[in-house]
Enzyme design. Sequence first.
Site, PDB file in Angstrom:
ATOM      1  N   GLY A   8       0.754  -1.298  -0.219  1.00  0.00           N
ATOM      2  CA  GLY A   8       0.132  -0.104   0.106  1.00  0.00           C
ATOM      3  C   GLY A   8       0.823   1.336  -0.046  1.00  0.00           C
ATOM      4  O   GLY A   8       1.827   1.481   0.916  1.00  0.00           O
ATOM      5  N   ALA A   9       0.796   2.326  -0.894  1.00  0.00           N
ATOM      6  CA  ALA A   9       1.539   3.433  -1.115  1.00  0.00           C
ATOM      7  C   ALA A   9       0.527   4.356  -0.998  1.00  0.00           C
ATOM      8  O   ALA A   9       0.426   5.631  -1.706  1.00  0.00           O
ATOM      9  CB  ALA A   9       2.241   3.427  -2.435  1.00  0.00           C
ATOM     10  N   GLY A  10      -0.222   4.699   0.212  1.00  0.00           N
ATOM     11  CA  GLY A  10      -1.117   5.811   0.346  1.00  0.00           C
ATOM     12  C   GLY A  10      -0.414   6.520   1.487  1.00  0.00           C
ATOM     13  O   GLY A  10       0.799   6.595   1.755  1.00  0.00           O
ATOM     14  N   GLY A  12      -0.320   6.334   4.738  1.00  0.00           N
ATOM     15  CA  GLY A  12       0.531   5.404   5.486  1.00  0.00           C
ATOM     16  C   GLY A  12       1.765   4.801   4.931  1.00  0.00           C
ATOM     17  O   GLY A  12       2.772   5.002   5.361  1.00  0.00           O
ATOM     18  N   SER A  34       2.114  -1.454  -4.496  1.00  0.00           N
ATOM     19  CA  SER A  34       0.802  -1.059  -4.575  1.00  0.00           C
ATOM     20  C   SER A  34       0.013  -1.428  -5.934  1.00  0.00           C
ATOM     21  O   SER A  34       0.718  -1.520  -6.853  1.00  0.00           O
ATOM     22  CB  SER A  34       1.013   0.474  -4.531  1.00  0.00           C
ATOM     23  OG  SER A  34      -0.383   1.143  -4.507  1.00  0.00           O
ATOM     24  N   CYS A 160     -15.869   7.170   9.015  1.00  0.00           N
ATOM     25  CA  CYS A 160     -15.216   8.437   8.179  1.00  0.00           C
ATOM     26  C   CYS A 160     -16.398   9.331   7.821  1.00  0.00           C
ATOM     27  O   CYS A 160     -16.918   9.176   6.891  1.00  0.00           O
ATOM     28  CB  CYS A 160     -14.591   7.739   7.172  1.00  0.00           C
ATOM     29  SG  CYS A 160     -13.597   9.107   6.422  1.00  0.00           S
ATOM     30  N   GLY A 312      -5.618  10.889   8.437  1.00  0.00           N
ATOM     31  CA  GLY A 312      -4.295  10.710   7.578  1.00  0.00           C
ATOM     32  C   GLY A 312      -3.171  11.136   8.534  1.00  0.00           C
ATOM     33  O   GLY A 312      -2.253  10.225   8.225  1.00  0.00           O
ATOM     34  N   CYS A 346      -6.453  16.768  11.782  1.00  0.00           N
ATOM     35  CA  CYS A 346      -7.163  16.364  10.322  1.00  0.00           C
ATOM     36  C   CYS A 346      -6.306  17.048   9.368  1.00  0.00           C
ATOM     37  O   CYS A 346      -5.746  18.465   9.657  1.00  0.00           O
ATOM     38  CB  CYS A 346      -8.531  17.088  10.308  1.00  0.00           C
ATOM     39  SG  CYS A 346      -9.580  16.076   9.087  1.00  0.00           S
TER      40      CYS A 346
HETATM   41  C1  LIG Z   1     -12.921  11.202   0.949  1.00  0.00           C
HETATM   42  C2  LIG Z   1     -12.336  11.108   2.007  1.00  0.00           C
HETATM   43  C3  LIG Z   1     -11.361  12.476   2.651  1.00  0.00           C
HETATM   44  C4  LIG Z   1     -10.737  12.560   3.613  1.00  0.00           C
HETATM   45  N1  LIG Z   1     -10.144  13.807   4.105  1.00  0.00           N
HETATM   46  C5  LIG Z   1      -9.370  13.588   5.123  1.00  0.00           C
HETATM   47  C6  LIG Z   1      -8.974  14.910   5.788  1.00  0.00           C
HETATM   48  O1  LIG Z   1      -9.328  16.063   5.376  1.00  0.00           O
HETATM   49  N2  LIG Z   1      -7.898  14.876   6.714  1.00  0.00           N
HETATM   50  C7  LIG Z   1      -7.542  13.441   7.052  1.00  0.00           C
HETATM   51  O2  LIG Z   1      -6.480  13.489   7.980  1.00  0.00           O
HETATM   52  N3  LIG Z   1      -8.104  12.429   6.682  1.00  0.00           N
HETATM   53  C8  LIG Z   1      -8.832  12.413   5.634  1.00  0.00           C
HETATM   54  N4  LIG Z   1      -9.335  11.369   5.342  1.00  0.00           N
HETATM   55  C9  LIG Z   1      -8.791   9.929   5.796  1.00  0.00           C
HETATM   56  C10 LIG Z   1      -7.688   9.619   5.104  1.00  0.00           C
HETATM   57  O3  LIG Z   1      -7.610   9.558   3.512  1.00  0.00           O
HETATM   58  C11 LIG Z   1      -6.940   8.217   5.373  1.00  0.00           C
HETATM   59  O4  LIG Z   1      -6.788   8.317   6.956  1.00  0.00           O
HETATM   60  C12 LIG Z   1      -5.543   7.999   4.684  1.00  0.00           C
HETATM   61  O5  LIG Z   1      -5.681   7.804   3.284  1.00  0.00           O
HETATM   62  C13 LIG Z   1      -5.391   6.565   5.370  1.00  0.00           C
HETATM   63  O6  LIG Z   1      -4.228   5.916   4.755  1.00  0.00           O
HETATM   64  P1  LIG Z   1      -3.705   4.418   4.573  1.00  0.00           P
HETATM   65  O7  LIG Z   1      -2.249   4.504   4.079  1.00  0.00           O
HETATM   66  O8  LIG Z   1      -4.313   3.808   5.710  1.00  0.00           O
HETATM   67  O9  LIG Z   1      -4.701   4.305   3.208  1.00  0.00           O
HETATM   68  P2  LIG Z   1      -4.764   4.768   1.884  1.00  0.00           P
HETATM   69  O10 LIG Z   1      -4.198   6.118   1.707  1.00  0.00           O
HETATM   70  O11 LIG Z   1      -6.315   4.644   1.500  1.00  0.00           O
HETATM   71  O12 LIG Z   1      -3.635   4.070   0.955  1.00  0.00           O
HETATM   72  C14 LIG Z   1      -3.898   2.621   0.948  1.00  0.00           C
HETATM   73  C15 LIG Z   1      -3.275   2.172  -0.424  1.00  0.00           C
HETATM   74  O13 LIG Z   1      -3.083   0.556  -0.394  1.00  0.00           O
HETATM   75  C16 LIG Z   1      -3.607   0.333  -1.643  1.00  0.00           C
HETATM   76  N5  LIG Z   1      -3.902  -1.124  -1.439  1.00  0.00           N
HETATM   77  C17 LIG Z   1      -5.091  -1.520  -1.043  1.00  0.00           C
HETATM   78  N6  LIG Z   1      -5.156  -2.900  -1.228  1.00  0.00           N
HETATM   79  C18 LIG Z   1      -3.943  -3.443  -1.791  1.00  0.00           C
HETATM   80  C19 LIG Z   1      -3.758  -4.522  -2.191  1.00  0.00           C
HETATM   81  N7  LIG Z   1      -4.384  -5.661  -1.891  1.00  0.00           N
HETATM   82  N8  LIG Z   1      -2.491  -4.659  -2.968  1.00  0.00           N
HETATM   83  C20 LIG Z   1      -1.625  -3.581  -3.117  1.00  0.00           C
HETATM   84  N9  LIG Z   1      -2.073  -2.420  -2.823  1.00  0.00           N
HETATM   85  C21 LIG Z   1      -3.370  -2.221  -1.978  1.00  0.00           C
HETATM   86  C22 LIG Z   1      -4.449   1.165  -2.204  1.00  0.00           C
HETATM   87  O14 LIG Z   1      -4.546   1.133  -3.459  1.00  0.00           O
HETATM   88  C23 LIG Z   1      -4.037   2.626  -1.607  1.00  0.00           C
HETATM   89  O15 LIG Z   1      -3.200   3.022  -2.576  1.00  0.00           O
HETATM   90  C24 LIG Z   1     -10.228  10.993   4.146  1.00  0.00           C
HETATM   91  C25 LIG Z   1     -10.836   9.864   3.583  1.00  0.00           C
HETATM   92  C26 LIG Z   1     -11.700   9.964   2.647  1.00  0.00           C
HETATM   93  C27 LIG Z   1     -12.169   8.586   1.864  1.00  0.00           C
END
Ligand SMILES: Cc1cc2nc3c(=O)[nH]c(=O)nc-3n(C[C@H](O)[C@H](O)[C@H](O)COP(=O)(O)OP(=O)(O)OC[C@H]3O[C@@H](n4cnc5c(N)ncnc54)[C@H](O)[C@@H]3O)c2cc1C
Length: 348
Positions: A8-10, A12, A34, A160, A312, A346
């Site tokens: 996952g390259a989000g 986190g 990712s 959320c 995030g 946030c």
């Molecule tokens: C519409 C929206 C608005 C938001 N606004 C805010 C805000 O204003 N402020 C804030 O702090 N937070 C906000 N959030 C929350 C924030 O986006 C999340 O907390 C954050 O993105 C979480 O990070 P993460 O790395 O856990 O997941 P993500 O950022 O979702 O990254 C996960 C990654 O893993 C990849 N992945 C998933 N499954 C697989 C797999 N099987 N194989 C390979 N890759 C995979 C995905 O494609 C994705 O790229 C918002 C969320 C949403 C949905």
Amino acid sequence: MANVVVIGAGLGGLPAAYELRHLLPSEHTVTLVSEQSEFTFIPGLIQVAFNLKPLAQVQLGLAQLAHRHHLNWVPGKVTALDPAHQRLTVEGQETIAYDYLLIATGASLAWDWIPGTGPHGGYTHSVCTPDHALEARQAWLAFLENPGPIVVGAAPGAGCFGPAYEFALIADQELRRRGLRHQAPITYVTPEPYAGHLGVSGVKNARELTAELMQKRGIEVIDNATIAAVEPQAVTLADGRQLPFDYAMILPAFQGAQFIRAVPGLGDEKGFIPILPTQRHPQFANIYAAGVSVKLAQPDVTSVPIGLPKSGQMAEAMATAAAHNIAVDLKAINANPQVPTLEALCFA
Ligand SMILES: Cc1cc2nc3c(=O)[nH]c(=O)nc-3n(C[C@H](O)[C@H](O)[C@H](O)COP(=O)(O)OP(=O)(O)OC[C@H]3O[C@@H](n4cnc5c(N)ncnc54)[C@H](O)[C@@H]3O)c2cc1C
């Protein structure tokens, strides 16, 4: 020489990979897997849906970033994980062996829990992924030609809520700007016990401020609501009420990625990964997790189930702590394990 794999390259996974590369000597490999070829700043997708920003402005190409940061970049979706043999399968590719694994796969969207929700096979829009935001934008532009009622909200089990409020308020603003607001009543429908709960009770004066803001903007709020089903132009609540719409954006409940749910003992019943305070899995000693994929229990008992928001900033704090603790395990740094502070600041 260890191979540390981040899935996952989000918000986190990407900081985790950077931090690992920063902390580990070059004899160790940091592999980033990712399913997306771009990093997406997900909070920016709401502005994409309203045509206020192009998608490209909230994305960065992962191949270039990985090259610049000396990461072993593997594009593809992880479909299976075998913790006993420390291997994972990337769709259409060979398996990858790991010494340490950091799972940061965010949310899998539980559309199938509520019939008729979601943009693929359902009738509601979403801003959770780049392709959803693009579809929501196309529909929004068509809606502006002939506006009508709007329903915005969250499904039971969602955690959320901030993005749903943001969406409702921007819709209000954009319609006012065009002199169209009188044609488009907006209803905010939520499983929260009250508007402004946001999944975390008792946040200073959030309740009063939110109620005042929604009233000032003329947005009707239906709280304690269970969306039971969605038909082409109406949301049906469990108490039988019907909310007609010409445009709807409903945030779904989240669950963990499919490959997590398939490994016995790795996740809970929804596929969220239990962790120790150091982000390490309690049973699988070389698996860490960060961000939305982590299990964090909702302490409040509410009449309609809700999850806990994972912001995030929380994702990044968990990810950098996990990276630090893997570096400690590998004896690459001489330090105490870190425990992230999960104050919900946030980003946007
Ligand atoms: C519409 C929206 C608005 C938001 N606004 C805010 C805000 O204003 N402020 C804030 O702090 N937070 C906000 N959030 C929350 C924030 O986006 C999340 O907390 C954050 O993105 C979480 O990070 P993460 O790395 O856990 O997941 P993500 O950022 O979702 O990254 C996960 C990654 O893993 C990849 N992945 C998933 N499954 C697989 C797999 N099987 N194989 C390979 N890759 C995979 C995905 O494609 C994705 O790229 C918002 C969320 C949403 C949905």
